[in-house]
Design an enzyme around this catalytic site. Structure first.
Site, PDB file in Angstrom:
ATOM      1  N   HIS A  65     -28.526 -16.712  24.256  1.00  0.00           N
ATOM      2  CA  HIS A  65     -27.613 -16.521  25.380  1.00  0.00           C
ATOM      3  C   HIS A  65     -26.915 -17.817  25.800  1.00  0.00           C
ATOM      4  CE1 HIS A  65     -29.324 -12.581  25.577  1.00  0.00           C
ATOM      5  NE2 HIS A  65     -28.713 -12.276  26.702  1.00  0.00           N
ATOM      6  N   HIS A 124      -4.129   3.146  -3.270  1.00  0.00           N
ATOM      7  CA  HIS A 124      -4.271   2.579  -1.923  1.00  0.00           C
ATOM      8  C   HIS A 124      -3.553   1.248  -1.784  1.00  0.00           C
ATOM      9  CE1 HIS A 124      -6.076   1.181   1.822  1.00  0.00           C
ATOM     10  NE2 HIS A 124      -6.368   0.056   1.191  1.00  0.00           N
ATOM     11  N   HIS A 137       0.842  -1.189   0.000  1.00  0.00           N
ATOM     12  CA  HIS A 137       0.000   0.000   0.000  1.00  0.00           C
ATOM     13  C   HIS A 137       0.882   1.244   0.000  1.00  0.00           C
ATOM     14  CE1 HIS A 137      -2.299  -3.326   1.712  1.00  0.00           C
ATOM     15  NE2 HIS A 137      -3.402  -2.711   1.339  1.00  0.00           N
ATOM     16  N   GLU A 168     -18.002  -4.619  24.245  1.00  0.00           N
ATOM     17  CA  GLU A 168     -17.158  -5.804  24.358  1.00  0.00           C
ATOM     18  C   GLU A 168     -15.942  -5.765  23.439  1.00  0.00           C
ATOM     19  OE1 GLU A 168     -21.269  -7.226  25.645  1.00  0.00           O
ATOM     20  OE2 GLU A 168     -20.449  -5.982  24.021  1.00  0.00           O
TER      21      GLU A 168
END
Length: 687
Positions: free
Chosen positions: A490, A277, A29, A429
Site C-alpha cells: 500500500h 483479422h 485489420h 478503478e
C-alpha cells in the site's frame, strides 16, 4: 436502382474502401469492417441522430468503435456521410473530416485516417480507442453524463439532452476486465440510453476463441442486469434495425446485442480465419472478394454513383432536421431559462462560470496542520457548488479519500436520483478512469479517486485522457508511507515517476493545505490537460506564509519557499508533498548553523518544465551545484534537478510495514539526515 440494391451498394462500398485501404497501407485489420459494414451502415444511415454538417452538436447520438482496430469502418462512414471537420475552437471548417485521399493514405503520416480512432485528430470520433475495453467503458461515462445533463437541464417540453450512446465491441473487449467492471456499473445504474453491440465472430489473433473464451457472455450480461438481444446474421439489416428499435423502447436497463458475424465476410479463402483479422487480404484475394460482392475486381477506392446521395438522404436529412429542431428548441429555452442556457454554453466551451473560485479556503498557519486529503475535501466541496457540472467520486474509498460532496443537495448518482453529484464507482478503478474520460468527453468536469498505489489500475485510462487532451481530474491519496502499517503493498514508490512520464499529464504533489488549494485553482483552469493530485493521508504542517513564500507559486510548478539571507544560497533543498516541511526543518537548522540554504517546493515537474529558462534558473541557479532532493518515492528522474554533484533522499527499495515515524527513520526522512547530507555535498563541492 431499387432501394435494396442501393443499400447493398452502400454496404459494399464500406467493405471495399476498407479492403483497399488496408491493402494499400500493407497494414491494418480488414476482416471486421468486412463483417460489420451492415451494422455500421444501419446505425448511421437508419438510426443514429447525428448531423454530418455539425459533428459537435451537443444533443447528437454518440458512436463508439471500441474495437478500434476496425477503424476503417469509421473512416469509411465519416467519408461517405461527408461529416465536416471542426477545429479546436468548434469552428466548422467547411471540408470533410475524412477525405478519400485520407483513406488512400490510411495509416500514413498526417492522414485523417489513422490506424485507430483518435479523438483529438478527426472530427466525428467521440473517443480514442485501441486498447480493448476502453471504448465500451468510456461509453458508460458518456451514458452517465447524458442522464445527469438531462436531469439538470431538461424541463417540461424542453428535452435539451435526450441522446443515446452506441458502442460496437469485439471479443477482445469482452475478455478485458475493464469491460466487465464497466458493464457491472452500467447495469446497476440502469443506463437505458446505452447500447453495446458485440461482434461475435469467434476469431482472435491466435485463432478461434474456443481456445480461451468459452463462457456464456449473454448470460453474464443478463446477470449484470442488461437487456440481452441476439441477431443471428450480421448481414440482416432489418433484424439489426429491429433490435435497435427494441433498445429505444427498453427502460431501466442498458441493452446488449449479440451479433453473430463472419470475420472477413466474402473472402473465399480468409473468411472466418485469424488471417482476416490483422493482415491485408493480398492482391488476388482482394480481387476474389470483390467478385463475390459483385464489385469491379480491379477498382480501387471506388464510391459508385448514388452512394453519397444515399447517405445524404438518410443520416444527412434526418440529422439536419434533428439539429434544426433542437436549435429552435434551445432558442425558446434560452428565453425561458437563461441561466441554465448560459451554463450549457459555458460547459460546451469548457469555460468556468463567474465566481468559480469564490470562497476557496485559506488555511492559517498550524504546526499540526492538515492532511492533504482533508484540505482537498474542503476545496472540492466549495468548487462543486460553484461549478455545477463538477462531479465525481471514488472507487469505494470516498470517506478515506475525502472526496464525498457533503453539502446540502449534493446527493448521490443512482438510478432514481440521476442528478446526484457523488458518483459511486465501486471497487472498479480501471472502469472509473474510463468513466471519468466519458464524463469529460461529454463536457462535464469529472473526477475519480482512490489510493495512490491503485493508480496502477487507473493508469491506462489516464494515459488515454492525456492522449485525448481532456481536462480530467484524478485524486490519489495515501501518497507515500503515511499508511505505514499496511506495508509495501500500500506504499507507492514508483508511481510518481510513472505518472510524470506521461506526456501532457500535470502531476501535483502539494506540500501543505494551501498548496492543495492552489493546485486546484490551477487544475480547474485547464482545458486540454488532465491532472493528477497525489495527497497525503497524514497531517502536514500548514506553513506560515508570512514567513515563507506564498503558495501561489504552485502555479509555476516550483518556487522558492524559503531562502538564504541575501538570497544567495550555497545549497538548495528541493522537495514535494510531505517532504516540504521536512526540507523547511532542515533549512532552519542549516541557516542557524550559518549555512546559506534555500528550500524549493516543487509540486509539479510538468508545470515547472514549461516555465521560461530565466524563471527556472532563478529558482535553481545553475551555479549552485550543491542540491538535495527529498521525496518519499523512487529517485528516478531527480538527477535532472540535482545534477551529478547532488544527492537524492528517496526510495530505492519498496517500503515496509511499520508506524510512519519508524519508516521515516529507517529510510532517512528526518531533518538531521537531510542536514548531514547537505553538509557532505557542500564539503565535496568546496574541495
Amino acid at each position: 436502382m431499387t432501394n435494396d440494391k442501393m443499400v447493398q451498394l452502400a454496404v459494399n462500398t464500406i467493405r471495399t474502401l476498407s479492403i483497399d485501404a488496408v491493402q494499400a497501407a500493407k497494414s491494418g485489420h480488414p476482416g471486421t469492417p468486412m463483417a460489420l459494414a451492415p451494422l455500421v451502415y444501419t446505425i448511421w444511415n437508419r438510426v443514429m441522430n447525428f448531423d454530418p454538417e455539425d459533428p459537435v452538436w451537443p444533443n447528437r447520438d454518440r458512436f463508439v468503435l471500441s474495437n478500434g482496430h476496425a477503424s476503417m469502418l469509421l473512416w469509411s462512414v465519416l467519408h461517405l456521410t461527408k461529416t465536416k471537420a471542426v477545429n479546436a475552437d468548434y469552428e466548422n471548417l467547411g471540408h470533410s473530416s475524412v477525405s478519400l485521399d485520407d483513406i488512400r493514405r490510411f495509416r500514413q503520416l498526417d492522414s485523417r485516417a489513422p490506424g485507430h480512432p483518435e479523438y483529438h485528430w478527426v472530427s466525428g470520433v467521440e473517443t480514442t480507442t485501441g486498447p480493448l475495453g476502453q471504448g465500451v467503458a468510456t461509453s458508460v461515462g458518456m451514458a452517465i453524463a447524458q442522464k445527469w445533463l438531462a436531469n439538470r437541464y431538461n424541463k417540461p417540453d424542453f428535452d435539451i439532452f435526450d441522446y443515446n450512446i452506441y458502442a460496437v465491441c469485439g471479443d477482445g473487449c469482452m475478455m478485458e476486465g475493464i469491460a466487465s467492471e464497466a458493464a457491472s456499473l452500467a447495469g446497476h445504474l440502469g443506463l437505458d440510453n446505452l447500447c453495446w453491440v458485440w461482434d461475435n465472430n469467434h476469431i482472435t489473433i491466435e485463432g478461434n476463441t474456443s481456445i480461451t473464451f468459452t463462457e456464456d457472455v449473454a448470460a453474464r450480461f443478463l446477470a449484470y442486469g442488461w437487456n440481452v438481444l441476439r441477431i443471428g446474421d450480421a448481414n440482416d439489416i432489418e433484424r439489426i434495425e429491429h433490435a435497435l428499435a427494441v433498445f429505444h423502447k427498453t427502460k431501466g436497463r442498458p441493452t446488449f446485442i449479440v451479433l453473430d458475424s463472419h470475420i472477413g465476410y466474402g473472402s473465399p479463402k480468409k473468411q472466418d480465419t485469424s488471417e482476416a483479422h490483422g493482415e491485408p487480404l493480398g492482391d488476388e484475394e482482394c480481387r476474389a472478394t470483390k467478385r463475390s460482392y459483385g464489385w469491379p475486381e480491379d477498382a480501387q477506392f471506388l464510391v459508385p454513383d448514388g452512394v453519397y446521395d444515399h447517405f445524404a438522404v438518410g443520416i444527412g436529412r434526418r440529422g439536419a432536421a434533428g439539429r434544426r429542431a433542437w436549435t429552435k428548441l434551445v432558442t425558446a429555452y434560452r428565453a425561458e431559462f437563461p441561466d441554465l442556457a448560459k451554463e450549457i454554453d459555458q460547459m460546451q466551451r469548457r469555460e468556468l462560470p463567474a465566481g468559480w473560485d469564490r470562497n476557496l479556503p485559506s488555511f492559517p498557519a498550524d504546526p499540526t496542520g492538515l492532511a492533504g486529503r482533508e484540505a482537498s475535501g474542503k476545496v472540492l466541496n466549495v468548487l462543486a457548488q460553484n461549478v455545477p457540472w463538477l462531479l465525481g467520486g471514488s472507487a469505494d474509498l470516498g470517506p478515506s479519500n475525502k472526496t464525498m460532496l457533503t453539502y446540502e443537495g449534493a446527493g448521490s448518482f443512482q438510478p432514481d436520483t440521476p442528478g446526484g453529484k457523488n458518483l459511486h464507482y465501486g471497487i472498479r478503478e480501471h472502469a472509473m478512469g474510463a468513466v471519468v474520460n466519458g464524463l469529460s468527453l461529454s463536457k462535464l468536469r469529472g473526477y475519480g479517486a482512490t489510493f495512490f498505489i491503485f493508480s496502477d489500475y487507473v493508469r491506462p485510462a489516464i494515459r488515454l485522457s492525456a492522449l485525448m487532451e481532456l481536462p480530467t481530474i484524478f485524486i490519489f491519496t495515501h501518497d507515500a508511507m503515511g499508511d505505514g502499517e499496511d506495508g509495501p503493498t500500500h506504499q507507492p514508490v514508483e508511481h510518481l515517476a510513472s505518472l510524470r512520464a506521461i506526456p501532457g499529464l500535470v502531476t501535483f504533489r502539494p506540500g501543505d493545505a494551501n498548496e492543495v488549494v492552489e493546485a486546484y485553482r490551477y487544475i480547474m483552469q485547464l482545458r486540454h490537460k488532465p491532472a493528477v493530485l497525489a495527497l497525503s493521508r497524514q497531517p502536514l504542517p500548514t506553513l506560515d506564509r508570512n514567513n515563507y513564500a506564498s503558495a501561489a507559486g504552485v502555479a509555476k510548478g516550483a518556487y522558492v519557499l524559503a531562502d538564504a539571507p541575501g538570497k544567495n544560497p550555497e545549497v538548495i533543498l528541493i522537495a514535494s508533498g510531505s517532504e516540504v516541511s521536512l526540507a523547511v526543518q532542515a533549512h532552519e537548522k542549516l541557516v542557524a548553523e550559518g549555512t546559506r540554504s534555500r528550500v524549493v517546493s516543487m509540486p509539479s515537474w510538468d508545470i515547472f518544465e514549461h516555465q521560461t529558462k530565466e524563471y527556472r534558473d532563478s529558482v535553481l541557479p545553475p551555479n549552485v551545484k550543491a542540491r538535495v532532493a527529498i521525496e518519499q518515492a523512487s529517485t528516478f528522474g531527480w538527477e535532472r534537478y540535482v545534477g551529478e554533484a547532488g544527492r537524492v533522499i528517496g526510495m530505492k527499495t519498496f517500503g515496509a510495514s511499520a508506524p510512519l515515524k519508524e519508516l521515516q527513520k529507517k529510510f532517512g526522512f528526518e531533518p538531521d539526515h537531510v542536514v548531514t547530507t547537505a553538509k557532505e555535498i557542500l564539503v565535496g563541492s568546496r574541495s
